[in-house]
Design a protein around this motif. Structure first.
Motif, PDB file in Angstrom:
ATOM      1  N   VAL A 121      41.092  33.312  35.586  1.00 23.32           N
ATOM      2  CA  VAL A 121      40.547  34.645  35.328  1.00 23.32           C
ATOM      3  C   VAL A 121      39.193  34.774  36.022  1.00 23.32           C
ATOM      4  N   VAL A 122      38.361  33.772  35.871  1.00 23.62           N
ATOM      5  CA  VAL A 122      37.031  33.799  36.487  1.00 23.62           C
ATOM      6  C   VAL A 122      37.152  33.841  38.014  1.00 23.62           C
ATOM      7  N   LEU A 123      38.011  32.993  38.582  1.00 24.50           N
ATOM      8  CA  LEU A 123      38.175  32.945  40.036  1.00 24.50           C
ATOM      9  C   LEU A 123      38.669  34.270  40.615  1.00 24.50           C
ATOM     10  N   TYR A 124      39.500  34.973  39.868  1.00 24.31           N
ATOM     11  CA  TYR A 124      40.040  36.239  40.350  1.00 24.31           C
ATOM     12  C   TYR A 124      39.062  37.399  40.144  1.00 24.31           C
ATOM     13  N   ARG A 125      38.435  37.451  38.989  1.00 25.97           N
ATOM     14  CA  ARG A 125      37.672  38.649  38.633  1.00 25.97           C
ATOM     15  C   ARG A 125      36.207  38.644  39.064  1.00 25.97           C
ATOM     16  N   VAL A 126      35.546  37.519  39.027  1.00 28.01           N
ATOM     17  CA  VAL A 126      34.111  37.489  39.340  1.00 28.01           C
ATOM     18  C   VAL A 126      33.822  37.974  40.764  1.00 28.01           C
ATOM     19  N   PRO A 127      34.576  37.539  41.788  1.00 27.45           N
ATOM     20  CA  PRO A 127      34.293  38.063  43.132  1.00 27.45           C
ATOM     21  C   PRO A 127      34.504  39.581  43.239  1.00 27.45           C
ATOM     22  N   ARG A 128      35.348  40.134  42.357  1.00 28.16           N
ATOM     23  CA  ARG A 128      35.602  41.577  42.364  1.00 28.16           C
ATOM     24  C   ARG A 128      34.648  42.331  41.434  1.00 28.16           C
ATOM     25  N   GLU A 142      34.488  42.200  38.217  1.00 25.83           N
ATOM     26  CA  GLU A 142      35.205  42.685  37.046  1.00 25.83           C
ATOM     27  C   GLU A 142      34.819  41.850  35.839  1.00 25.83           C
ATOM     28  N   SER A 143      35.025  42.391  34.662  1.00 23.43           N
ATOM     29  CA  SER A 143      34.773  41.661  33.424  1.00 23.43           C
ATOM     30  C   SER A 143      35.807  40.545  33.266  1.00 23.43           C
ATOM     31  N   VAL A 144      35.362  39.411  32.753  1.00 27.45           N
ATOM     32  CA  VAL A 144      36.303  38.317  32.484  1.00 27.45           C
ATOM     33  C   VAL A 144      36.899  38.448  31.086  1.00 27.45           C
ATOM     34  N   VAL A 145      36.483  39.455  30.340  1.00 21.31           N
ATOM     35  CA  VAL A 145      36.953  39.649  28.973  1.00 21.31           C
ATOM     36  C   VAL A 145      38.013  40.745  28.883  1.00 21.31           C
ATOM     37  N   ARG A 146      37.734  41.879  29.474  1.00 20.84           N
ATOM     38  CA  ARG A 146      38.657  43.021  29.402  1.00 20.84           C
ATOM     39  C   ARG A 146      38.815  43.625  30.777  1.00 20.84           C
ATOM     40  N   PRO A 147      39.921  44.196  31.108  1.00 18.49           N
ATOM     41  CA  PRO A 147      41.151  44.328  30.339  1.00 18.49           C
ATOM     42  C   PRO A 147      41.943  43.021  30.318  1.00 18.49           C
ATOM     43  N   ARG A 148      43.052  43.037  29.593  1.00 17.74           N
ATOM     44  CA  ARG A 148      43.928  41.865  29.542  1.00 17.74           C
ATOM     45  C   ARG A 148      44.408  41.501  30.945  1.00 17.74           C
TER      46      ARG A 148
END
Length: 104
Positions: free
Chosen positions: A22-29, A31-37
């Protein structure tokens, strides 16, 4: 005792590996690592709980989204499995002597 601690380490490692994805996918974008699912990167359909089990779900779905059949990168189960293996090995090496001390 070593096998038990290794299994516990693997289970914890699978959960940590899933979060690392989740972190690898969302942090560069940004995005929140908590929401959305978690969701399919193609059709954006939120993943059902049954499709969010580390490694197992990817294997059962043959690396594809249940909804749109888009291929899901093999990076996801590889990160989860590598993290699980590292946690299992560390638990067997470091926790077994500690836990054996409680039994004496």
């Amino acid at each position: 005792m070593t096998a038990f601690t290794a299994v516990i380490g693997v289970v914890v490692g699978l959960a940590v590996g899933s979060f690392l994805n989740v972190v690898l996918y969302r942090v560069p974008r940004r995005e929140s690592v908590v929401r959305p699912r978690s969701r399919c990167p193609g059709c954006q359909t939120p993943l059902a709980d049954r499709d969010n089990v580390p490694v197992v779900s990817w294997l059962l779905l043959r690396g594809r989204c249940r909804t749109c059949a888009m291929p899901i990168s093999a990076r996801y189960p590889l990160v989860e499995a590598a993290t699980a293996a590292a946690f299992g090995i560390m638990a067997a090496i470091w926790l077994t002597p500690v836990l054996q001390g409680y039994g004496s």
